[in-house]
Structure formats: C-alpha cells, structure tokens
Design a protein around this motif. Sequence first.
Motif: not given
Lengths: 381, 514
Positions: B33-55
């Motif tokens: 089977r193909h290799a794959g990235p780890p499972i992530k959950s949307s719950a761990d990301f900002p609800g407003n969709g803003d993923k900005k990091t300063p630098n």
Amino acid sequence: MVGGCLAVTRVGFAGPSVRSDVLVTVEDASALNVQVESTVYAMFGDEIRAQTMAVLNSIGNPPLQVSLEDSGALPFMIQARLEAALVKHLGGHLPALAGPRREPKRDRLRRSRLYIPGNQPKFMPNAGIYGADCLILDLEDSVPISEKQAARSMVRHALATLDFGCSEVMVRINAGDLGYQDLGAIAPCSPDVIVVPKVESPDDLTALAAQLDELESPAYIVAILETSLGVQRAYEIATATPRLIALSPGVEDYLADLRATDREATVWAHGAILNACRAAGISPLGSVTTEIHEPERTEAYAYKMASYGFDGVGCLHPGQIAPVHRGFAPTESELEEAGVVVTEFERAVGAGQGAISVRGRMVDEPVYQRALRTLQRGGAR
Amino acid sequence: MNKNLAGRVVPSEANGRSFPPYQGVGGFKPSGRHAGPPIKSSADFPGNGDKKTPNLKEALVRAGLKDGMTVSTHHHFRNGDFLAEQLFAAAHELGIKNLTWFPSAVFPCHEPLIRFIEAGTIHHIEGSLNGPLGAYASQGKMPGLGVLRSHGSRYRALQDGDLRVDIAVIAAPSCDPFGNMTGATGPSACGVLGFAVADAHYADHVIAVTDNLVPFPCAPWQIAGNLVDQVVVTERIGDPAQIVSGTTQITRSPERLRIAELATQFVKAAGVLRDGWSFQAGAGGTSLAFTKFVADEMRRAGIRASFVRGGSTAVVVKMLEDGLTPVILDGQTFDLEGVRSVRENPGHVMTSPFNSYNYHGKGNIASMLDVAILGATEVDLNFNANVVSHSDGQLLHGIGGWQDALFSKCTILAVPTFRNRVPIIRDHLTTLCGPGELVDVVVTERGIAINPRRQDLMEAVQSTDLPIRSLEELKAGAEALCGGSGRTISPNGEPVAVVTWVDGTALDTLYKTS
C-alpha cells in the motif's frame, strides 16, 4: 620582435566565451617547456600534449616556453595555431601541407555563397552541413590585419582536413601582396575557387592566373569589383582569363568610392556587371544579404536578384541559405512547364527530331537548355 | 555494490536505505500500500481558517523541525527561487543539522546553499542536481549520497515511502489564510504548481509561503488549503523574470537549428506529424526550435494536435491560441507568456507528475505521446543514453522529466555529434540514464539514426532524401574530426550519487571526479 628576446607571441583566442579555439603563447626560454591547459583536459590532455610535442620535434625542439590554453579546439585547429605561432615567433615559412585534390567544376549552381571568417575556426567544422552551394573561407574583410597570418594557417588546415559536403569551396584572398602570400599558402590545399577582391584591371587577373599556373592549381577565379574603375572596366576584366567564372559587385566599398550613401546608386554597377558577365559568358553573382534573422526579407532579396538575372547572392549566416534557395527557385508553374519541355524534347531527340512543338510553342535546343536550367534551379535536376 | 541487469555497478544502499537493482523496463513492480502522511483532524486547526504564522522560522519551530529531518522545496520559479535559501537560513539560525533536502530540482541560483552543506545544516540533496551543486557533489564534498530521480520517480518515491518528507515548504504566488494557493496570479506569478502537488499530499507537515496573501477563497486554487498546515507571509518568494532561464530561449546556433529542422522533417516524413498527433518538447533551445518548426508545418498543412505536453512556453501558447492544439497539459511553466496563458486559457491545464507520468498511475500519459523530443549528453551504439553527466565524469544536469518521457511512441534524442571536441556517440556511457530500447531516433546535425528495433520508422522514411545514417557512421565522423573519442574516465573513485530508474531501482552510479 628583433632578436626575439623577451618577445611574447600569441596566436588564437581563449576565455570563458570562447569555443573551439586554442590560444598558443610562445616565449624564448633556456630550454623547451610545454604547458597545456584545456577545458577537455581529462579526456584529451595527453593527445594535445603529444600533438604539440610532435610539431616542436619537427622543428628541432627549439628552446621555447610554449603554452596552450585550449577551449576544445579540434586537432586541425591546434595544428594551425601552433604552426602560425611558431612561424610568427621564429620566422620562416609554414610547413608544406596538401589536402585532398578537389576537382573544380566550371558549371554548377552558385545560388548561395556562405562566408566563413577565416580566423574563427568554430564555424568551420559544420560549414558543409547546411547545403550552401558555395562556402567562402574569408581571409580578407572579416580578418583584422594583425590576424592575417593566423587566418591563413587556419584556412589551409581547414581545406586540408574538412569535408565540406556538396558545397564548392572558395577562399577569398586579400588584395595585393598579402593576397599573393595567401595564395602561396592555400593553393596547395586545393580550393575550388579563389575569390579576389578590389579588382580594377584585367592585369590583376592575368597575374593571378599565372601564379595559379605556377602553383599547378586548377582553381577557378571569382573577381569582386568594388571601385568605380573596376566597374568601368567590367567587360575587359570579365574576358581577362579563362579561369574567371564570375564577377560580383562589392557594394559597400563601391558606395564609398562613389561617395554615395544611397544603395540605389549601385544600380548602374549591377547593370554593368550583369551585362559584362553575360557578354563574356561568365556568371554574375550578387552581393551579400545582411538581414541575418529575417528569412522573408532574405528570400525577397534573392528573388529580386534572381529576376534581375544574377545567379546567386552572398550569405553571412547559415539560416539565410534556405530562404536564398527559395528566392532563386522557379515557381511551381515554371517547374511544371520546364519538366514537360525537357521530357518531350529528350523523347524527340531520342526519336531523331531536332525541334518540336510543346503546348503550342516551338521547343528547340536553347529552349530545352533554359528549361533544364529551370529544373536545376528548382533542385529537380 | 552489485551489478544490475544493465551491467552497471550500483550501491545496494544509499543514505541508510536499500535500493533494489534495476531489473529492466517494467521489471520491478512493488506491491503493498502507498505510504501516507499522519492522520490530522480539523478540530486541531483554527475554526476561522486562519493558519497564518508570523514568519518562516516560527513556522519551522511549530512544525517540529529537528536534526536529520527531510524538507522539500519546488522549482516552479526555476532560476528565480528565493525560498530555498530563506528556508535553510532559518534552519541554520535554529541550529538544526543534517537535514535531507528533497527539491524537485535545483538551479544555479541555489549555489549559495553550498554554505549550508558546509555548515552541516544540509547533509545531502535528493533531487535533480545541476550546475554548481552538481559540480559540488561531483567533487565528493557532499556528506551523503545524491539520489537522482525523474519528476515521475520523485512522485513515486513519496508513494512508495522511499523517503518521507517531514516538512514541505511550498512557494505560493497567491495564497489565502487557509492555504488555498495558485501560481497563476500575484506579483510572483509563475504559472502552475504541479511539482508541489505530491508534497502537499504526502508530507507530514505542509507550509505555504506567499508574498501575495489574498482573502479566502483564493479561487480557483491549484492546491487546496485543506492540505496545508501553516501559511507564512514573506516579502518576496521569487523572481518570475528568472523563470526564463537560459534554456528557454529558441536557439540561434545554426547547428541546433539544423538538428531541429531535421527532426521536423523526420516526423513529417515518418507520418508521425498528422492530424490528431501529440508531442512533448522541453525547454532546451533545440526542443523549442523543433516546437516552432512543427507549428509552422502544422499551419502550412492545416494539421491540428490533440494535445501538447508542456513545459509551456510562448511558442506552445501561440499554438493553443491559434487553434493548433485544443489543450496544453502543463507540468511547468517556462516563461511569462506561459504564466499569462495559465491565467487566461481554459485549455491550459495544470498537471502534476502524477497525471503526466507516474509509475504507479493507472496508465501513463507519456506512453500516449506520439513524439517526445529530448536532449542527451551521451548516446551509446545501442541507443542507451546519458543525460546527467558529461564524459569527463562531472555531474552537471538533472534528469527532469527525461526518463519519464522516454515512454513516448517515438522518442527522439536531438544531439550534436560532438560538443567541445567530445564525441557524443560513445562505446561506453559515463552514466546510464535511459535504456536504448526506449530511444527510437537520434537526430544529429550530420544525420538521423533510427533504432533497428523500429523497422516501421525505417521503412516510412526510406524513400525520402533524409540523411539516414547508422550510429556507427555518425560516431566515426565525429571521431575523425575530434581526433578519437577521448580518454574514457574509469570509475575508480567513491560514489557520489545514484541514478534511479522511474520505478525506484538503482540504474547507475556517479563517482567522485579527480
């Protein structure tokens, strides 16, 4: 360079933008020492050194410091540069060299004549692959005065070494004394044609023909008329020697001699040369086309010169050859007509007839010959 | 080290991973089977969709950058990329060591990154090595072994888990705070982002870096923000003017124009250039001239293609806009006309190496191409070819899509018979990159050689006046001019890189020079 001491002789070119050349530096030294640098050292360093040693050995290994800075020069280029540098430094003459005997042909297509600068070897190995009718290895205007001897050495080795395919090989020599030196060096390497510039008198050509006789060269001559006097004497010059196959105008020099700036001023010279050539039974050849990357304009120029009656034009870039040939090619309907004339006339001759009617027109030997020339121009014969 | 099916000596492992030896075209088919990235959950990301990091430095810290990780970048800016240097400068400031850099390709603009190898920040590079970095690797100065993969094979390597990208850093000419991104717009617009698609899907952590933050949604997007962990806004990510690197100009060299002209006459005479045909031509000067000549020929003859595979260039865009092809399948955009066309023409379609030529794809567009025209540094008498090294052993070029495009129905290598006194047709290749059974025709300035396996092509052109020659004849002609073939450099040094085949097997080895 009197006495040679402390003098440094350099022949050839080196540097980051140089390809297919070698800079040879010769200095006096207490013992022979050879130094070789090359962009292809890992692969050809031993060959380059061996070739250099063989040249030095042939002249008795004189005490010199000889340095080569090579940018992938082919063996004939290295040989030419070494010989030129050693002659320049030590005096004397270039060693004897002869090439494969070419057999010049008087009658052949000369629609395109591609100029190759005589001291720029990188253009030489592939010169024969573009289908130019003629190549002109140039020792004259494209070569600065300080490089004349180096160019002479390069051109004679190119003549002796390279296969120029189906192209006729011409060498443009310099005018005057320099030209006689050129001739002595290159005639043994069997060019098909010598192009001689700045011809002003039939005597220029009879003298040249005599020297070719002396050198036992079968080469033909093309003369460039580029002064008012030369053009005025076009017919005398055109009939000076049976070796002469063509005249060509040298437009830039002629304009300067007239003190004219408008190229239209060459109209009379073109007419005079054309008429003299046809009267003398030789070929009128047009000057170079200078639009290097504009195929449409090149083709239009060739078409114009063809319709005036010229048999060819000069080219400065291989990309001009195809457009020039298109410009000189007959149209589809001319080709079709000529094909029918030739087929019918040859059949008639086979059946013992001398003149026939084709499509309601009388066809005899001269009409047949003209049709044959049309097919030749179209590449069909 | 062991000998593979092609008779080349290859390492059985590189950088701690094992490499199966080359087993022939289509000979190696991994299962599982193909290799794959780890499972992530949307719950761990900002609800407003803003993923900005300063630098970028902060983003690398948040991504958990550690010694020995693998980080990737992409070459859609070609020689105008600023991001790779910013990335490793940040890693260097963080005191990180022994990173594996997994670029989709490197360019001369990346020469300054040598200082990060010297400083120990980068341990080795796995990706097409060309120019100054190739020369550096050739000198044996890179601590790890270079691994050269084609574009298709790079995608495959991620699918197979040959290596895992810990952090992918993607230069995004336009991006919204959620991470939706496109290369079509913005001050640094570069066209398509095809090379970053694999990393977006397979990397553990994905950072988008943009100099043109746009409000959500950045639509139409080329890569979806749902794949992106963080978004960083920086001043400049690249210089789109430098996308047009030297290789994307139509050549003025008469020899190369002659080769392109002969190749054009060949495809015409062989009946390959016909209504509905398709081709891929790269960004090399000869390939570009070929594209222009066949376009002229198509205009004259009223022929239309069914598709053209990019790299897109002004010449290909003109074909699209003149109706000579309905579609450009574009893997990378080579010039600013291409960038404009991506924006304006619905028929200008972005592809990734997955769509174009992935070994694990269910079918391969490359094998549907009627013609691929490619370069080479060396060809042997059995039509095997080299594209990465020169005959003096120097590693100087990447594989790019070269191996992948060999699968076309008529693969043409357009090469001079000699370069700089070195004959190109040789008894032995310095490096084997492509098996001769996939090379159909070699077009040179002195004639055309047809692979004897292709009797059909031979018969198609036998009554024409094309200069058909054998490779032996062309080789002899070049050697007569050059004074022999030159010394063969024997591989007695230590390995510096391994060339893999499209299936990931070890095809050949590059060795340290001098």
